[in-house]
Write a protein that holds these residues in place. Structure first.
Motif, PDB file in Angstrom:
ATOM      1  N   UNK A  72      28.539 -20.657  60.251  1.00  0.00           N
ATOM      2  CA  UNK A  72      29.077 -22.246  60.422  1.00  0.00           C
ATOM      3  C   UNK A  72      29.763 -22.691  59.164  1.00  0.00           C
ATOM      4  N   UNK A  73      29.448 -21.980  58.054  1.00  0.00           N
ATOM      5  CA  UNK A  73      30.198 -22.093  56.640  1.00  0.00           C
ATOM      6  C   UNK A  73      29.799 -21.031  55.692  1.00  0.00           C
ATOM      7  N   UNK A  74      30.953 -20.490  55.415  1.00  0.00           N
ATOM      8  CA  UNK A  74      30.691 -19.436  54.350  1.00  0.00           C
ATOM      9  C   UNK A  74      31.287 -19.980  53.059  1.00  0.00           C
ATOM     10  N   UNK A  75      30.977 -19.128  52.114  1.00  0.00           N
ATOM     11  CA  UNK A  75      31.298 -19.477  50.466  1.00  0.00           C
ATOM     12  C   UNK A  75      32.880 -19.454  50.383  1.00  0.00           C
ATOM     13  N   UNK A  76      33.611 -18.828  51.275  1.00  0.00           N
ATOM     14  CA  UNK A  76      34.877 -18.497  51.136  1.00  0.00           C
ATOM     15  C   UNK A  76      35.757 -19.719  51.885  1.00  0.00           C
ATOM     16  N   UNK A 107      25.952 -24.629  45.742  1.00  0.00           N
ATOM     17  CA  UNK A 107      26.439 -24.802  44.520  1.00  0.00           C
ATOM     18  C   UNK A 107      26.099 -26.045  44.084  1.00  0.00           C
ATOM     19  N   UNK A 108      25.578 -26.097  42.806  1.00  0.00           N
ATOM     20  CA  UNK A 108      25.383 -27.188  42.117  1.00  0.00           C
ATOM     21  C   UNK A 108      25.850 -27.651  40.978  1.00  0.00           C
ATOM     22  N   UNK A 109      26.010 -28.711  40.494  1.00  0.00           N
ATOM     23  CA  UNK A 109      26.896 -29.144  39.270  1.00  0.00           C
ATOM     24  C   UNK A 109      26.284 -30.458  38.856  1.00  0.00           C
ATOM     25  N   UNK A 116      26.422 -23.745  39.141  1.00  0.00           N
ATOM     26  CA  UNK A 116      25.468 -23.074  39.617  1.00  0.00           C
ATOM     27  C   UNK A 116      25.190 -22.817  40.961  1.00  0.00           C
ATOM     28  N   UNK A 117      25.044 -21.399  41.340  1.00  0.00           N
ATOM     29  CA  UNK A 117      24.617 -21.049  42.659  1.00  0.00           C
ATOM     30  C   UNK A 117      23.102 -20.931  42.804  1.00  0.00           C
ATOM     31  N   UNK A 118      22.613 -21.792  43.680  1.00  0.00           N
ATOM     32  CA  UNK A 118      21.180 -21.855  43.650  1.00  0.00           C
ATOM     33  C   UNK A 118      20.629 -21.191  44.975  1.00  0.00           C
ATOM     34  N   UNK A 119      19.639 -20.409  45.047  1.00  0.00           N
ATOM     35  CA  UNK A 119      19.190 -19.913  46.489  1.00  0.00           C
ATOM     36  C   UNK A 119      18.095 -20.691  46.881  1.00  0.00           C
ATOM     37  N   UNK A 120      18.326 -21.512  47.917  1.00  0.00           N
ATOM     38  CA  UNK A 120      17.364 -22.463  48.601  1.00  0.00           C
ATOM     39  C   UNK A 120      16.731 -21.824  49.820  1.00  0.00           C
TER      40      UNK A 120
END
Length: 128
Positions: A72-76, A107-109, A116-120
């Motif tokens: 649905x949505x990727x990091x790129x 991704x959190x800021x 920061x990349x956070x594994x949720x």
């Protein structure tokens, strides 16, 4: 140590008691209507919403009942926001009961930290 320079670097690590939710959904089961109405990722620390931290992007996948994975949505992909786009919402509306909306990372800021990349590992199963 005459003429030598000694540098000591201390790195501190801490764990924050935070949860990332999809809008007001606090359960692992939701209807398509609830997901479309609560399509924003929010960060909560200790029960209160953190106004400083922001979710700037996330990955999202749909896992069907046939175990097919739809990106649905990727990091790129762009845009990187904390909400689903209109095209993504259109695809979410086509989900069937038993399908899973899976958001593995975000991704959190905030104003005082770096991105920061956070594994949720957020999973929401579609119910009737």
């Amino acid at each position: 140590m005459k003429g030598k320079f000694l540098m000591l670097i201390l790195l501190a690590s801490f764990t924050a008691n935070c949860q990332v939710y999809l809008g007001n959904i606090r359960d692992s089961v939701a209807t398509v209507h609830e997901i479309v109405g609560n399509n924003q990722l929010l960060i909560f620390y200790g029960g209160a919403r953190d106004t400083c931290s922001k979710v700037l992007g996330f990955e999202a996948y749909i896992i069907t009942t046939l175990k097919d994975t739809i990106t649905l949505r990727s990091s790129i992909r762009t845009p990187q926001t904390n909400c689903f786009t209109a095209a993504e919402i259109k695809r979410i509306k086509m989900m069937r009961p038993g399908d899973i909306l899976y958001i593995p990372v975000c991704w959190q800021s905030c104003s005082s930290c770096v991105l920061r990349r956070r594994n949720i590992n957020l999973k929401v199963r579609i119910k009737l």
